[in-house]
Design a protein around this motif. Structure first.
Motif, PDB file in Angstrom:
ATOM      1  N   LEU A  84      20.286   7.564  19.344  1.00 22.50           N
ATOM      2  CA  LEU A  84      20.313   6.150  18.940  1.00 22.50           C
ATOM      3  C   LEU A  84      21.699   5.784  18.422  1.00 22.50           C
ATOM      4  CD1 LEU A  84      16.970   6.104  16.893  1.00 22.50           C
ATOM      5  CD2 LEU A  84      17.295   5.505  19.314  1.00 22.50           C
ATOM      6  N   ASP A  85      22.172   4.621  18.819  1.00 24.39           N
ATOM      7  CA  ASP A  85      23.407   4.099  18.235  1.00 24.39           C
ATOM      8  C   ASP A  85      22.984   3.326  16.985  1.00 24.39           C
ATOM      9  OD1 ASP A  85      25.637   2.699  17.467  1.00 24.39           O
ATOM     10  OD2 ASP A  85      26.253   2.204  19.513  1.00 24.39           O
ATOM     11  N   VAL A  86      22.879   4.083  15.906  1.00 23.97           N
ATOM     12  CA  VAL A  86      22.300   3.512  14.678  1.00 23.97           C
ATOM     13  C   VAL A  86      23.138   2.336  14.175  1.00 23.97           C
ATOM     14  CG1 VAL A  86      21.674   4.025  12.283  1.00 23.97           C
ATOM     15  CG2 VAL A  86      21.174   5.677  14.075  1.00 23.97           C
ATOM     16  N   ALA A  87      24.454   2.437  14.289  1.00 26.23           N
ATOM     17  CA  ALA A  87      25.310   1.341  13.802  1.00 26.23           C
ATOM     18  C   ALA A  87      25.008   0.059  14.580  1.00 26.23           C
ATOM     19  CB  ALA A  87      26.774   1.724  13.940  1.00 26.23           C
ATOM     20  N   ALA A  88      24.845   0.189  15.904  1.00 18.67           N
ATOM     21  CA  ALA A  88      24.562  -1.006  16.718  1.00 18.67           C
ATOM     22  C   ALA A  88      23.185  -1.578  16.376  1.00 18.67           C
ATOM     23  CB  ALA A  88      24.637  -0.651  18.205  1.00 18.67           C
ATOM     24  N   HIS A  90      21.517  -1.185  13.470  1.00 15.12           N
ATOM     25  CA  HIS A  90      21.581  -1.784  12.129  1.00 15.12           C
ATOM     26  C   HIS A  90      22.317  -3.124  12.153  1.00 15.12           C
ATOM     27  CE1 HIS A  90      20.769   2.179   9.741  1.00 15.12           C
ATOM     28  NE2 HIS A  90      19.661   1.545  10.034  1.00 15.12           N
ATOM     29  N   ALA A  91      23.359  -3.197  12.986  1.00 15.98           N
ATOM     30  CA  ALA A  91      24.115  -4.460  13.058  1.00 15.98           C
ATOM     31  C   ALA A  91      23.213  -5.607  13.509  1.00 15.98           C
ATOM     32  CB  ALA A  91      25.300  -4.308  14.008  1.00 15.98           C
ATOM     33  N   ARG A  92      22.181  -5.288  14.249  1.00 12.92           N
ATOM     34  CA  ARG A  92      21.222  -6.315  14.692  1.00 12.92           C
ATOM     35  C   ARG A  92      20.058  -6.464  13.706  1.00 12.92           C
ATOM     36  NH1 ARG A  92      19.320  -7.081  19.786  1.00 12.92           N
ATOM     37  NH2 ARG A  92      17.486  -7.654  18.584  1.00 12.92           N
ATOM     38  N   GLY A  93      20.113  -5.748  12.597  1.00 19.19           N
ATOM     39  CA  GLY A  93      19.060  -5.850  11.584  1.00 19.19           C
ATOM     40  C   GLY A  93      17.799  -5.068  11.943  1.00 19.19           C
ATOM     41  N   ILE A  94      17.929  -4.153  12.886  1.00 17.42           N
ATOM     42  CA  ILE A  94      16.770  -3.357  13.301  1.00 17.42           C
ATOM     43  C   ILE A  94      16.636  -2.145  12.380  1.00 17.42           C
ATOM     44  CG2 ILE A  94      15.857  -1.911  15.180  1.00 17.42           C
ATOM     45  CD1 ILE A  94      17.396  -3.878  17.102  1.00 17.42           C
ATOM     46  N   VAL A  95      15.429  -1.942  11.846  1.00 12.31           N
ATOM     47  CA  VAL A  95      15.182  -0.771  10.992  1.00 12.31           C
ATOM     48  C   VAL A  95      15.075   0.452  11.894  1.00 12.31           C
ATOM     49  CG1 VAL A  95      13.550   0.310   9.382  1.00 12.31           C
ATOM     50  CG2 VAL A  95      13.957  -2.178   9.291  1.00 12.31           C
ATOM     51  N   VAL A  96      15.730   1.539  11.483  1.00  6.05           N
ATOM     52  CA  VAL A  96      15.683   2.784  12.267  1.00  6.05           C
ATOM     53  C   VAL A  96      15.142   3.876  11.348  1.00  6.05           C
ATOM     54  CG1 VAL A  96      17.019   4.414  13.643  1.00  6.05           C
ATOM     55  CG2 VAL A  96      17.768   2.031  13.497  1.00  6.05           C
ATOM     56  N   ALA A  97      14.196   4.668  11.869  1.00  6.22           N
ATOM     57  CA  ALA A  97      13.628   5.744  11.044  1.00  6.22           C
ATOM     58  C   ALA A  97      13.534   7.019  11.867  1.00  6.22           C
ATOM     59  CB  ALA A  97      12.247   5.330  10.537  1.00  6.22           C
ATOM     60  N   ASN A  98      13.554   8.156  11.172  1.00  8.63           N
ATOM     61  CA  ASN A  98      13.419   9.463  11.842  1.00  8.63           C
ATOM     62  C   ASN A  98      12.318  10.271  11.142  1.00  8.63           C
ATOM     63  OD1 ASN A  98      14.775  10.048   9.459  1.00  8.63           O
ATOM     64  ND2 ASN A  98      16.124  11.554  10.396  1.00  8.63           N
ATOM     65  N   THR A  99      12.196  11.562  11.498  1.00  8.96           N
ATOM     66  CA  THR A  99      11.089  12.342  10.923  1.00  8.96           C
ATOM     67  C   THR A  99      11.591  13.630  10.250  1.00  8.96           C
ATOM     68  OG1 THR A  99      10.704  13.467  13.045  1.00  8.96           O
ATOM     69  CG2 THR A  99       9.410  11.483  12.609  1.00  8.96           C
ATOM     70  N   PRO A 100      12.273  13.505   9.118  1.00  8.84           N
ATOM     71  CA  PRO A 100      12.724  14.702   8.412  1.00  8.84           C
ATOM     72  C   PRO A 100      11.569  15.399   7.689  1.00  8.84           C
ATOM     73  CG  PRO A 100      13.230  12.748   7.141  1.00  8.84           C
ATOM     74  CD  PRO A 100      12.626  12.264   8.425  1.00  8.84           C
ATOM     75  N   ASP A 101      11.844  16.504   7.093  1.00  6.71           N
ATOM     76  CA  ASP A 101      10.935  17.261   6.205  1.00  6.71           C
ATOM     77  C   ASP A 101       9.742  17.893   6.916  1.00  6.71           C
ATOM     78  OD1 ASP A 101      12.516  16.711   3.933  1.00  6.71           O
ATOM     79  OD2 ASP A 101      11.601  14.742   3.776  1.00  6.71           O
ATOM     80  N   VAL A 102       8.997  17.094   7.691  1.00  8.66           N
ATOM     81  CA  VAL A 102       7.757  17.635   8.272  1.00  8.66           C
ATOM     82  C   VAL A 102       8.046  18.778   9.251  1.00  8.66           C
ATOM     83  CG1 VAL A 102       6.346  15.571   7.962  1.00  8.66           C
ATOM     84  CG2 VAL A 102       7.745  15.789  10.025  1.00  8.66           C
ATOM     85  N   LEU A 103       9.275  18.867   9.743  1.00 10.95           N
ATOM     86  CA  LEU A 103       9.576  19.917  10.728  1.00 10.95           C
ATOM     87  C   LEU A 103      10.476  21.023  10.178  1.00 10.95           C
ATOM     88  CD1 LEU A 103      12.551  18.900  11.206  1.00 10.95           C
ATOM     89  CD2 LEU A 103      11.702  17.732  13.203  1.00 10.95           C
ATOM     90  N   ALA A 326      19.275   4.896   6.065  1.00 11.62           N
ATOM     91  CA  ALA A 326      19.981   3.856   5.309  1.00 11.62           C
ATOM     92  C   ALA A 326      21.197   3.366   6.082  1.00 11.62           C
ATOM     93  CB  ALA A 326      20.427   4.429   3.973  1.00 11.62           C
ATOM     94  N   PRO A 327      21.396   2.038   6.133  1.00 15.43           N
ATOM     95  CA  PRO A 327      22.611   1.512   6.768  1.00 15.43           C
ATOM     96  C   PRO A 327      23.853   1.995   6.010  1.00 15.43           C
ATOM     97  CG  PRO A 327      21.016  -0.237   6.346  1.00 15.43           C
ATOM     98  CD  PRO A 327      20.517   0.988   5.636  1.00 15.43           C
ATOM     99  N   LYS A 328      24.937   2.252   6.750  1.00 21.87           N
ATOM    100  CA  LYS A 328      26.181   2.736   6.079  1.00 21.87           C
ATOM    101  C   LYS A 328      27.006   1.553   5.610  1.00 21.87           C
ATOM    102  CE  LYS A 328      26.780   7.343   7.624  1.00 21.87           C
ATOM    103  NZ  LYS A 328      26.702   7.921   8.923  1.00 21.87           N
TER     104      LYS A 328
END
Ligand code: DGY
Length: 328
Positions: A84-88, A90-103, A326-328
């Motif tokens: 994912l191009d997270v910066a792009a 986020h720039a559009r206000g889209i929330v991005v999430a991943n799945t840490p910890d559980v794996l 979190a957005p940078k």
């Protein structure tokens, strides 16, 4: 205002019983197989979507979201999100999430197993046996490297790296690590791990394991020079992302005896594997399965669903996705 339910795109079959939780709030369209993840297909699928549940098979950036005017959230089923191009987004206000910890623990189990398999030549020995070469017990057959009491190097000391370090204690290993920033002393103590610079890590590790995120600055971090700095008796294990390693340089090192062995779960051109690596006997190759236990893969999907529901303002965590980036 329209009272139509938000639309969700699910990019490939996951676990139907878990994904079905989305039906309570959304209209869900699921792609029935993983055959088409071309940019145009992804852009078309996102065009009417308010949210999407995607995996590392889906590369999504500015071009793919250009026509997706309603898109508000993308939940990635995976801890790594270099697809994912997270910066792009986020720039559009889209929330991005991943799945840490559980794996974390499952992936650490696998990283340790792959390191052991490379060091002790387990798959090489099995292939040899299955090919009918075994004529009798051989004193000098398939002599591998020692694991217990050796030095484990961990490049990238996040949650999974720390999990691998904790496992190493049971093998009496000395653990060195290198990371963007040094861990708090209490964590170092718990992991029995010592911070060293990258050069010392390369030079001193008997077994080096890569667990760091892939970002463009890390591209081919393990190149010919890095491999030349390692002990010729060492092993290299990669459970992070293929782009961290220059695979041609690794094949050179494995073929020339410059490096004893490698264990690779990830590849630069997945699912295509560099044919030079396929031709090396001293590399254990697995198809990106480090987090692949059934309970863990189910937990990843469940967390991604929770993220999506919450990001779109529904459910018990409405507005607070459990693991949004979190957005940078
Ligand atoms: C991840 O989560 O990033 C893995 O590579 C896929 O499970």
């Amino acid at each position: 205002m329209s009272d139509a339910r938000p639309k969700i795109w699910v990019s490939q079959p996951l676990f139907d019983d878990i994904v079905a939780r989305l039906d309570e709030y959304f209209d869900v369209a699921a792609t029935p197989d993983i055959s088409d993840h071309a940019p145009e297909a992804i852009a078309a699928a996102l065009r009417d979507a308010d949210g999407a549940l995607v995996t590392l098979n889906d590369r999504i950036g500015a071009a793919e979201i250009a026509g997706a005017t309603r898109l508000r959230a993308i939940a990635n089923v995976g801890v790594g999100y270099n697809n994912l191009d997270v910066a792009a987004l986020h720039a559009r206000g889209i929330v991005v999430a991943n799945t840490p910890d559980v794996l974390t623990e499952t992936t650490a189990d696998f990283g340790f197993a792959l390191m052991l398999a490379a060091a002790r030549r387990i798959t090489e020995a099995e292939h040899w046996l299955r090919a009918g070469h075994w004529q009798g017990w051989g004193f000098h057959k398939m002599l591998g490297a020692e694991v217990h009491g050796s030095t484990l190097g961990i490049l990238g000391m996040g949650r999974i790296g720390q999990g691998i370090a904790r496992r190493a204690a049971g093998f009496g290993m000395r653990v060195l690590y290198h990371n963007r920033s040094r861990l708090p002393e209490a964590v170092e103590r718990e992991c029995r791990a010592r911070y060293v610079d990258r050069d010392a890590l390369l030079a001193q590790s008997d077994h080096l394991v890569l667990v760091l995120p892939y970002v463009p600055a890390n591209h081919h971090l393990i190149d010919a020079a890095a491999l030349a700095a390692m002990k010729p008796t060492a092993t290299l294990t990669n459970i992070a992302r293929g782009g961290l390693v220059d695979e041609d340089a690794l094949a050179d090192a494995l073929q020339s005896g410059r490096l004893a062995a490698a264990g690779l779960d990830v590849f630069e051109g997945e699912p295509v594997v560099n044919p030079r690596l396929l031709a090396c006997r001293n590399v254990v190759l697995t198809p990106h399965i480090a987090s692949g236990s059934l309970p863990t893969r189910r937990a990843m999907v469940a967390l991604a669903v929770d993220n999506l529901v919450a990001a779109l303002g529904y459910g018990p965590n409405a507005g607070k996705p459990p693991s949004a980036i979190a957005p940078k």
